[in-house]
Write a protein that holds these residues in place. Structure first.
Motif, PDB file in Angstrom:
ATOM      1  N   ALA A 267      -6.743-118.195 -87.667  1.00  0.00           N
ATOM      2  CA  ALA A 267      -7.398-117.459 -88.757  1.00  0.00           C
ATOM      3  C   ALA A 267      -7.890-118.480 -89.772  1.00  0.00           C
ATOM      4  O   ALA A 267      -7.208-118.786 -90.756  1.00  0.00           O
ATOM      5  CB  ALA A 267      -6.440-116.465 -89.395  1.00  0.00           C
ATOM      6  N   PRO A 268      -9.092-119.053 -89.540  1.00  0.00           N
ATOM      7  CA  PRO A 268      -9.566-120.120 -90.422  1.00  0.00           C
ATOM      8  C   PRO A 268      -9.949-119.661 -91.825  1.00  0.00           C
ATOM      9  O   PRO A 268     -10.053-120.486 -92.738  1.00  0.00           O
ATOM     10  CB  PRO A 268     -10.786-120.656 -89.671  1.00  0.00           C
ATOM     11  CG  PRO A 268     -11.244-119.520 -88.819  1.00  0.00           C
ATOM     12  CD  PRO A 268     -10.021-118.765 -88.446  1.00  0.00           C
ATOM     13  N   GLU A 269     -10.156-118.371 -92.028  1.00  0.00           N
ATOM     14  CA  GLU A 269     -10.606-117.878 -93.342  1.00  0.00           C
ATOM     15  C   GLU A 269     -10.041-116.484 -93.576  1.00  0.00           C
ATOM     16  O   GLU A 269      -9.892-115.684 -92.636  1.00  0.00           O
ATOM     17  CB  GLU A 269     -12.141-117.842 -93.397  1.00  0.00           C
ATOM     18  CG  GLU A 269     -12.713-117.482 -94.742  1.00  0.00           C
ATOM     19  CD  GLU A 269     -14.231-117.466 -94.759  1.00  0.00           C
ATOM     20  OE1 GLU A 269     -14.796-117.126 -95.811  1.00  0.00           O
ATOM     21  OE2 GLU A 269     -14.837-117.780 -93.715  1.00  0.00           O
ATOM     22  N   ILE A 270      -9.720-116.218 -94.827  1.00  0.00           N
ATOM     23  CA  ILE A 270      -9.189-114.900 -95.202  1.00  0.00           C
ATOM     24  C   ILE A 270      -9.996-114.350 -96.379  1.00  0.00           C
ATOM     25  O   ILE A 270     -10.192-115.036 -97.381  1.00  0.00           O
ATOM     26  CB  ILE A 270      -7.694-114.982 -95.577  1.00  0.00           C
ATOM     27  CG1 ILE A 270      -6.862-115.461 -94.387  1.00  0.00           C
ATOM     28  CG2 ILE A 270      -7.184-113.621 -96.047  1.00  0.00           C
ATOM     29  CD1 ILE A 270      -5.396-115.643 -94.702  1.00  0.00           C
ATOM     30  N   ARG A 271     -10.460-113.135 -96.222  1.00  0.00           N
ATOM     31  CA  ARG A 271     -11.175-112.443 -97.285  1.00  0.00           C
ATOM     32  C   ARG A 271     -10.505-111.093 -97.549  1.00  0.00           C
ATOM     33  O   ARG A 271      -9.526-110.745 -96.910  1.00  0.00           O
ATOM     34  CB  ARG A 271     -12.646-112.238 -96.902  1.00  0.00           C
ATOM     35  CG  ARG A 271     -13.425-113.530 -96.683  1.00  0.00           C
ATOM     36  CD  ARG A 271     -14.872-113.230 -96.335  1.00  0.00           C
ATOM     37  NE  ARG A 271     -15.624-114.449 -96.045  1.00  0.00           N
ATOM     38  CZ  ARG A 271     -16.911-114.459 -95.701  1.00  0.00           C
ATOM     39  NH1 ARG A 271     -17.582-113.316 -95.592  1.00  0.00           N
ATOM     40  NH2 ARG A 271     -17.515-115.607 -95.458  1.00  0.00           N
ATOM     41  N   ARG A 272     -11.101-110.355 -98.466  1.00  0.00           N
ATOM     42  CA  ARG A 272     -10.608-109.010 -98.744  1.00  0.00           C
ATOM     43  C   ARG A 272     -11.672-107.990 -98.338  1.00  0.00           C
ATOM     44  O   ARG A 272     -12.847-108.289 -98.329  1.00  0.00           O
ATOM     45  CB  ARG A 272     -10.273-108.826-100.234  1.00  0.00           C
ATOM     46  CG  ARG A 272      -9.010-109.545-100.655  1.00  0.00           C
ATOM     47  CD  ARG A 272      -8.549-109.068-102.019  1.00  0.00           C
ATOM     48  NE  ARG A 272      -7.269-109.639-102.377  1.00  0.00           N
ATOM     49  CZ  ARG A 272      -6.105-109.138-102.028  1.00  0.00           C
ATOM     50  NH1 ARG A 272      -6.060-108.020-101.317  1.00  0.00           N
ATOM     51  NH2 ARG A 272      -4.978-109.713-102.386  1.00  0.00           N
ATOM     52  N   TRP A 273     -11.200-106.800 -98.003  1.00  0.00           N
ATOM     53  CA  TRP A 273     -12.101-105.701 -97.711  1.00  0.00           C
ATOM     54  C   TRP A 273     -11.810-104.547 -98.663  1.00  0.00           C
ATOM     55  O   TRP A 273     -10.732-104.451 -99.256  1.00  0.00           O
ATOM     56  CB  TRP A 273     -11.959-105.230 -96.260  1.00  0.00           C
ATOM     57  CG  TRP A 273     -10.601-104.672 -95.909  1.00  0.00           C
ATOM     58  CD1 TRP A 273      -9.536-105.350 -95.410  1.00  0.00           C
ATOM     59  CD2 TRP A 273     -10.174-103.308 -96.052  1.00  0.00           C
ATOM     60  NE1 TRP A 273      -8.463-104.515 -95.228  1.00  0.00           N
ATOM     61  CE2 TRP A 273      -8.825-103.243 -95.603  1.00  0.00           C
ATOM     62  CE3 TRP A 273     -10.778-102.137 -96.489  1.00  0.00           C
ATOM     63  CZ2 TRP A 273      -8.097-102.069 -95.598  1.00  0.00           C
ATOM     64  CZ3 TRP A 273     -10.049-100.958 -96.490  1.00  0.00           C
ATOM     65  CH2 TRP A 273      -8.727-100.933 -96.036  1.00  0.00           C
ATOM     66  N   ALA A 274     -12.790-103.672 -98.806  1.00  0.00           N
ATOM     67  CA  ALA A 274     -12.645-102.503 -99.670  1.00  0.00           C
ATOM     68  C   ALA A 274     -13.436-101.352 -99.077  1.00  0.00           C
ATOM     69  O   ALA A 274     -14.501-101.542 -98.491  1.00  0.00           O
ATOM     70  CB  ALA A 274     -13.125-102.799-101.089  1.00  0.00           C
TER      71      ALA A 274
END
Length: 300
Positions: A267-274
């Motif tokens: 998991a090279p990148e983590i963002r948020r969702w809405a």
């Protein structure tokens, strides 16, 4: 000697007629302020429920016997008030003026409730940070981009503030910035944009032994309601499990079950969702004006 004495004055005794006690009629009872306030309280409670529940449940309430009976009693109350005002008691008092204002405002409230139940539309928009999606039929000719999700917590991990920052692009107005908070919706193109829920979205990358990327995408895990969530890829024989290890979803652990044992998962990148609810409600303005009018009539 006796002639000089003053002569007494005699007064006639008048018979007093008893006062007639005026008993209130059914019109007085039905149109009284107490009955009107109780009736209005019941109707306002019904209307707020209709405005808050989904469309299918709002239709059930409108067609129910309780709401129909309350509306019928309201019109009886209205007819009684109009009869007293324009036929029996022709003078306009302050109480009567307040009653008329309240009835007119309640008519606006009822009209807003019927419009909301019959013509309110909603749609769901799911966005990850950096992702763009069209506004659809509720926001035509507009594209929504979730720029960033700002989450403010205290030391114990409780969420104090949650803000979604969005870009809105349209041909008419160009680019606009919006902020949407919980219980503080954003207004856009005659519609309301509500922040419904949010979560973490790590970029799951799966590479085989030859270095070929078999899967790469941001996956939305819901770790607010659930303690764990899963991503199943049956073609690759891989199950990715996300498990919350803190009070909120800020800290979580990814575990991989690889049946074939030939893939490298990261998991090279983590963002948020809405997820947002877009609601267009033609009856909201009438309901708001009716509420203001009812409060004003109560103060008269």
């Amino acid at each position: 000697m006796f002639d000089s004495l003053p002569q007494p004055e005699y007064s006639t005794i008048q018979r007093l007629t008893p006062l007639k006690v005026k008993h209130p009629t059914w019109i007085d009872v039905v149109s009284s302020k107490t009955a009107t306030l109780v009736l209005f309280g019941v109707l306002v409670a019904f209307i707020f429920v209709i405005l808050l529940v989904p469309e299918n449940k709002a239709g059930v309430i409108l067609n129910g016997r309780l709401f129909t009976g309350a509306v019928a009693v309201f019109f009886i109350n209205l007819c009684a008030v109009l009869y007293r005002r324009f036929y029996r008691d022709t003078h306009l008092s302050r109480v009567m003026a307040g009653s008329l204002v309240m009835h007119a405002s309640m008519a606006l409230l009822l009209m807003g409730a019927f419009l909301s139940a019959g013509f309110r539309t909603r749609a769901a928009v799911l966005l990850t940070e950096g992702q763009t999606a069209p506004g659809g039929n509720l926001m035509p000719n507009r594209n929504l981009t979730l720029e960033k999700m700002d989450v403010v917590r205290n030391r114990r991990g409780d969420v104090l503030d949650l803000t979604a920052r969005l870009f809105v692009r349209s041909v008419e107005k160009g680019e606009e910035r919006l902020e949407c908070k919980v219980n503080h919706p954003a207004r856009l193109s005659g519609a309301w944009l509500y922040l419904k829920r949010y979560g973490m979205s790590p970029c799951i990358q799966i590479i085989d032994a030859a270095g070929k990327v078999g899967f790469r995408s941001f996956v939305n895990f819901d770790l607010i309601v659930n303690k764990s969530d899963f991503l199943e890829l049956p073609d690759l024989g891989i199950i990715v499990k996300a498990q919350r290890i803190s009070k909120d979803d800020s800290d979580f652990r990814l575990s991989v079950k690889d049946e074939k044992g030939k893939y490298n998962v990261s998991a090279p990148e983590i963002r948020r969702w809405a997820e947002f609810n877009v609601i267009r409600d033609p009856g909201f303005g009438y309901a708001a004006a009716g509420c203001a009018g009812v409060l004003g009539g109560m103060m008269l």
